[in-house]
Write an enzyme that holds these catalytic residues in place. Structure first.
Site, PDB file in Angstrom:
ATOM      1  N   GLU A   1      41.397  38.098  41.686  1.00 30.86           N
ATOM      2  CA  GLU A   1      41.108  39.241  42.516  1.00 30.86           C
ATOM      3  C   GLU A   1      41.898  39.003  43.950  1.00 30.86           C
ATOM      4  O   GLU A   1      42.386  39.867  44.841  1.00 30.86           O
ATOM      5  CB  GLU A   1      39.717  39.340  43.145  1.00 30.86           C
ATOM      6  CG  GLU A   1      39.054  38.051  43.633  1.00 30.86           C
ATOM      7  CD  GLU A   1      37.847  38.122  44.398  1.00 30.86           C
ATOM      8  OE1 GLU A   1      37.335  37.212  44.554  1.00 30.86           O
ATOM      9  OE2 GLU A   1      37.481  39.339  44.872  1.00 30.86           O
TER      10      GLU A   1
ATOM     11  N   ASP B   1      35.532  41.810  53.554  1.00 32.71           N
ATOM     12  CA  ASP B   1      34.200  41.009  54.279  1.00 32.71           C
ATOM     13  C   ASP B   1      34.490  39.593  53.295  1.00 32.71           C
ATOM     14  O   ASP B   1      34.452  39.454  52.177  1.00 32.71           O
ATOM     15  CB  ASP B   1      33.125  41.668  53.269  1.00 32.71           C
ATOM     16  CG  ASP B   1      33.367  42.275  52.063  1.00 32.71           C
ATOM     17  OD1 ASP B   1      34.172  42.524  51.554  1.00 32.71           O
ATOM     18  OD2 ASP B   1      32.311  42.079  51.123  1.00 32.71           O
TER      19      ASP B   1
HETATM   20  O1  LIG Z   1      29.106  40.510  47.392  1.00 37.41           O
HETATM   21  C1  LIG Z   1      29.791  40.238  48.504  1.00 37.41           C
HETATM   22  C2  LIG Z   1      30.625  41.391  48.614  1.00 37.41           C
HETATM   23  O2  LIG Z   1      31.423  41.481  47.459  1.00 37.41           O
HETATM   24  C3  LIG Z   1      32.085  42.804  47.598  1.00 37.41           C
HETATM   25  O3  LIG Z   1      33.410  42.615  48.376  1.00 37.41           O
HETATM   26  C4  LIG Z   1      34.485  42.019  47.679  1.00 37.41           C
HETATM   27  O4  LIG Z   1      34.722  42.666  46.566  1.00 37.41           O
HETATM   28  C5  LIG Z   1      35.000  43.969  46.266  1.00 37.41           C
HETATM   29  C6  LIG Z   1      35.227  44.359  44.963  1.00 37.41           C
HETATM   30  O5  LIG Z   1      36.471  43.689  44.402  1.00 37.41           O
HETATM   31  C7  LIG Z   1      35.995  44.428  47.201  1.00 37.41           C
HETATM   32  O6  LIG Z   1      36.195  45.843  47.487  1.00 37.41           O
HETATM   33  C8  LIG Z   1      36.084  44.006  48.598  1.00 37.41           C
HETATM   34  O7  LIG Z   1      36.942  44.115  49.452  1.00 37.41           O
HETATM   35  C9  LIG Z   1      35.655  42.468  48.538  1.00 37.41           C
HETATM   36  O8  LIG Z   1      35.562  41.946  50.059  1.00 37.41           O
HETATM   37  C10 LIG Z   1      31.547  44.199  47.984  1.00 37.41           C
HETATM   38  O9  LIG Z   1      32.429  45.270  48.147  1.00 37.41           O
HETATM   39  C11 LIG Z   1      30.938  43.750  49.465  1.00 37.41           C
HETATM   40  O10 LIG Z   1      30.211  44.717  49.972  1.00 37.41           O
HETATM   41  C12 LIG Z   1      29.879  42.816  48.976  1.00 37.41           C
HETATM   42  O11 LIG Z   1      29.099  42.548  50.242  1.00 37.41           O
END
Ligand SMILES: OC[C@H]1O[C@H](O[C@H]2O[C@H](CO)[C@@H](O)[C@H](O)[C@H]2O)[C@H](O)[C@@H](O)[C@@H]1O
Length: 587
Positions: free
Chosen positions: A500, A303
């Site tokens: 990240e 995302d």
């Molecule tokens: O707040 C926005 C989005 O944040 C997360 O996504 C991102 O961080 C996660 C944790 O490291 C990772 O799993 C994911 O691949 C990243 O894109 C969250 O998972 C999203 O649902 C949220 O909307």
């Protein structure tokens, strides 16, 4: 018709309703996630009553200052659910460090091992007793979180975190995280995207069964497996029941998986962003379809990305062109295929012959569908499938190689697949990038797009190639791993931080773009680097491009180097590096 679907969760504080709308639309914080991670000081009913009083007092037109005052009076800061915790199984010198020959990398790995101390989170007992005061989903065992704004568990991140924890010999912490997930599947029926109630209507790439495999590889505990195998069945079944789609291809029908969402409304943690973007659509139905595409993209873990854009049959466009649910992804299906294989093996191990046979058949069907629908001989890769057009999406993504990682291809023809894939990698020139493999070649400004390079994607490609055991593939894997480790180390030397995501176009470049500034910590980054150091650290890692390293010269060649310079120059010119020079270092 999405009007009958439930909200993202029941809470009138954290998931839907006028309070959430008023506070989030006021834009009090730089990051929308801050508010939904706060603890309420009073019960939900009293908090709602205070909100109504504030709205009455202000004639339903509160100023930003009124709203801020309301939040300060009624909420404790984000992170209030945790107590200080030092993992009891942490050790100073896990054995894997001894494998790392280069003294500087050895010292760095030892510092990475120390980072787990900062990323551990244990919930206060009070959270269990008063869950309605928190958005966090209560779990019994402490967890290692990604870091920064991500102060709760994330489903797919945890696979690489557990990988790293096991190298650090933190078996109890790793097993505790898997036990939490098993408990969540028993309670909720599946694993939410992350450990907050506002994530509870969508999941993330299903890696619980491979996590169990990591635990079993580390220490074969058949009793643990036997005790929880039905929960693993339940997790797999959730995906089969909710995410299967029929794909018509060359006169045959195949059953494959895709990402979806079954709730109403915007993402609470990015509420304002979603509402603002949805203004592009004029009706309730169109807005709801848009929110569903956003949440399905969040379920994919990517995302956001042009990978999920469909505009006139292309991957151009912006978030309003998201069509996540219409794309059948290679990586999700490879993971499902791998899950079926693992469940077949697990059931054999505990003596459930009929169940093992059941999963053998499902595995065989995924293998066939992956080959028939995704594999393209002329391209030399597996490609995502567009359900709208019935055609493949011929764009480069590291996930196009996921079947190598999960073993979802016919091993009796291994040389054939690997030769074609290496040819593909050469053709798309993934080796010209100094800082890793980019997520895509599209520069949309979204975080899962060019020029960002993400740890799990490097891992999939490296381990996928390496595990084939074929010399050319292993050489390629070594080069990518060397580049990745050296580039992460470069950032570490400069900032003493693990990010990240990184910038593929710059050796030691930071990732950027998307909804929030690049975060540090960082769970999966540490796990991936540790795995690569463990696998390749015993050999001398190649020197960095900055040192005119032999590895780069040998593979890329003169034209590659020239292209790499152009890529960097283009990135600078277009501002592709985004906010790469600013990030908050926080754990
Ligand atoms: O707040 C926005 C989005 O944040 C997360 O996504 C991102 O961080 C996660 C944790 O490291 C990772 O799993 C994911 O691949 C990243 O894109 C969250 O998972 C999203 O649902 C949220 O909307």
């Amino acid at each position: 018709d999405r009007s009958n679907l439930p909200p993202t969760c029941d809470s009138l504080i954290y998931c839907h309703g006028p309070l959430l709308d008023t506070v989030q639309m006021a834009g009090l914080y730089n990051d929308s996630k801050t508010f939904v991670d706060m603890k309420i000081k009073f019960s939900p009913n009293i908090t709602m009553e205070h909100f109504r009083q504030m709205m009455n007092r202000t004639g339903s037109h509160p100023t930003k200052a009124d709203i801020l005052e309301f939040v300060n009076d009624n909420f404790d800061p984000e992170g209030s659910e945790f107590e200080d915790w030092r993992p009891t199984d942490w050790k100073d010198s896990p054995a894997f460090l001894d494998r790392i020959k280069d003294p500087l990398l050895h010292k760095w790995a030892s510092e990475l091992n120390r980072l787990w101390l900062q990323l551990g989170r244990k919930m206060k007992d009070e959270v269990k007793e008063n869950q309605e005061l928190y958005s966090i989903i209560y779990v019994d065992n402490p967890v290692i979180v990604p870091g920064g704004r991500f102060r709760e568990f994330y489903y797919w991140d945890s696979y690489w975190i557990i990988k790293g924890l096991l190298l650090s010999e933190m078996r109890a912490t790793a097993r505790g995280m898997v036990s939490n997930f098993l408990d969540i599947v028993d309670r909720i029926g599946f694993i939410p995207n992350g450990g907050r109630i506002y994530y509870a209507m969508r999941s993330q790439p299903p890696l619980l069964i491979p996590m169990m495999q990591l635990i079993m590889e580390d220490f074969e505990d058949v009793e643990f497996l036997r005790r929880h195998i039905h929960t693993l069945d339940k997790e797999f079944d959730f995906w089969i029941t909710n995410h299967t789609v029929e794909v018509e291809h060359n006169g045959h029908t195949y059953k494959l998986s895709r990402f979806i969402d079954q709730s109403q409304g915007p993402r609470p943690e990015s509420y304002k962003e979603d509402i603002d973007c949805a203004k592009h659509f004029d009706t309730f139905d169109k807005k709801e379809e848009f929110y569903a595409e956003l949440k399905a993209a969040a379920e994919s873990g990517w995302d956001f990305s042009s990978r999920w854009f469909i505009l006139n049959g292309t991957n151009k466009g912006n978030l309003t062109n998201l069509k996540t649910r219409s794309i059948v992804p290679v990586d999700l299906n490879s993971i499902m295929c791998w899950n079926a294989k693992l469940l077949q093996e697990f059931h054999s191990r505990v003596g459930n012959v009929a169940k093992a046979e059941y999963y053998r058949e499902i595995h065989a069907k995924y293998m066939e569908a992956i080959d028939k629908v995704f594999w393209h001989e002329e391209v030399g890769a597996w490609l995502d499938f567009n359900l709208e057009s019935g055609r493949p999406r011929d764009y480069f993504y590291p996930s196009n190689l996921a079947p190598l990682w999960t073993g979802s291809y016919d091993k009796t023809r291994k040389e054939y697949y690997v030769n074609r894939v290496i040819n593909y990698l050469d053709k798309v020139k993934v080796d010209i990038y100094e800082g890793g493999i980019p997520a895509t070649f599209e520069h949309s400004g979204e975080q899962w797009d060019y020029p960002n390079a993400w740890p799990p994607l490097q891992y999939m490609v490296v381990m996928g190639l390496a595990n084939t055991g074929l010399p050319d593939a292993m050489r390629y894997a070594n080069e990518i791993a060397t580049k990745w480790v050296r580039s992460n180390f470069e950032v570490w030397k400069e900032k003493t931080a693990m990010l990240e995501k990184y910038d593929a176009t710059i050796f030691g470049g930071f990732g950027g773009g998307g909804e929030y500034v690049v975060q540090t910590g960082f769970g999966w980054t540490n796990g991936v680097v540790m795995s690569m150091l463990n696998r390749y650290g015993a050999d001398e890692f190649g020197t960095s491009p900055a040192d005119n390293g032999a590895i780069y010269g040998a593979h890329v060649g003169a034209s590659g180097v020239a292209t790499a310079i152009l890529v960097i120059a283009a990135s600078l010119a277009t501002g592709a590096l985004g906010d790469s020079t600013e990030f908050t270092q926080n754990y």
